[in-house]
Design an enzyme around this catalytic site. Sequence first.
Site, mmCIF file in Angstrom:
data_model
loop_
_atom_site.group_PDB
_atom_site.id
_atom_site.type_symbol
_atom_site.label_atom_id
_atom_site.label_comp_id
_atom_site.label_asym_id
_atom_site.label_seq_id
_atom_site.Cartn_x
_atom_site.Cartn_y
_atom_site.Cartn_z
ATOM 1 N N SER A 199 -12.306 -4.027 3.108
ATOM 2 C CA SER A 199 -12.469 -3.190 4.299
ATOM 3 C C SER A 199 -13.954 -3.036 4.594
ATOM 4 O O SER A 199 -14.737 -2.683 3.703
ATOM 5 C CB SER A 199 -11.855 -1.809 4.062
ATOM 6 O OG SER A 199 -10.466 -1.888 3.903
ATOM 7 N N LYS A 244 -5.043 6.912 9.516
ATOM 8 C CA LYS A 244 -6.376 7.398 9.131
ATOM 9 C C LYS A 244 -7.057 7.966 10.382
ATOM 10 O O LYS A 244 -7.902 7.308 11.002
ATOM 11 C CB LYS A 244 -7.209 6.272 8.518
ATOM 12 C CG LYS A 244 -6.715 5.818 7.153
ATOM 13 C CD LYS A 244 -7.682 4.845 6.504
ATOM 14 C CE LYS A 244 -7.244 4.479 5.096
ATOM 15 N NZ LYS A 244 -8.216 3.572 4.432
ATOM 16 N N ARG A 288 0.860 -1.177 0.000
ATOM 17 C CA ARG A 288 0.000 0.000 0.000
ATOM 18 C C ARG A 288 0.899 1.230 0.000
ATOM 19 O O ARG A 288 1.650 1.457 0.938
ATOM 20 C CB ARG A 288 -0.907 0.001 1.240
ATOM 21 C CG ARG A 288 -1.809 1.221 1.402
ATOM 22 C CD ARG A 288 -2.530 1.128 2.752
ATOM 23 N NE ARG A 288 -3.464 2.228 2.954
ATOM 24 C CZ ARG A 288 -3.129 3.414 3.455
ATOM 25 N NH1 ARG A 288 -1.854 3.659 3.780
ATOM 26 N NH2 ARG A 288 -4.030 4.357 3.631
#
Length: 211
Positions: free
Chosen positions: A113, A143, A44
């Site tokens: 997710s 996040k 990622r």
Amino acid sequence: MLLKTNKFNISGLYAVTPDLANTEQLCSMVQAAITGGASVVQYRNKTADAKLRIAQAQALLEICRDSQIPLIINDHVKLCLALDADGIHIGATDGDLAAVRERIGADKILGASCYNRMDLALHAQEQGVDYVAFGACFNSDTKPNAPKAELSLFTQAQTNIKVPVVGIGGITLDNAPSLIAAGAYSIAVINALWNTPDIAETAQKFSNLFN
């Protein structure tokens, strides 16, 4: 909990790579995490351009293949297919999961997710995913505005969800045991793994929590 079987087990320490431009450094860090016991790696990198993303994913795939653990690509289905990576992880609201499953085939891992929503997890399961992820479980620097996923979700999932359940978001060595006790089959870790002086040792400590 009855777990769906596939090419790889989604369990233990799930290492999610940091946004890093230096491919050699990234590979060294991932190798250390694998040496310490990481059983899954997700590539990622939200800041990489297409050329860097391809180069990094290819390099990490070679490392993961040598270690016989899966490399999962975040979001980019085309990249996953182009490199023949082991799987793809997408947001539950970012696309039709059944269509993604058809596109990647039955042998690749599909993860989704599901944030803090059991309904998304149940829907994802119906669409053929191999695992679901709830988070953020704790306050997350990656996040900070992510919805909070309560530990009770993991307990409920043991009854309702038949695929492995992954916890993500703000996970540390201090709070991971409570998440595992609640029913997380795997923990996805970013900052608490990479921002340490000895990544292999930290990975081993995370992995040992499942023993």
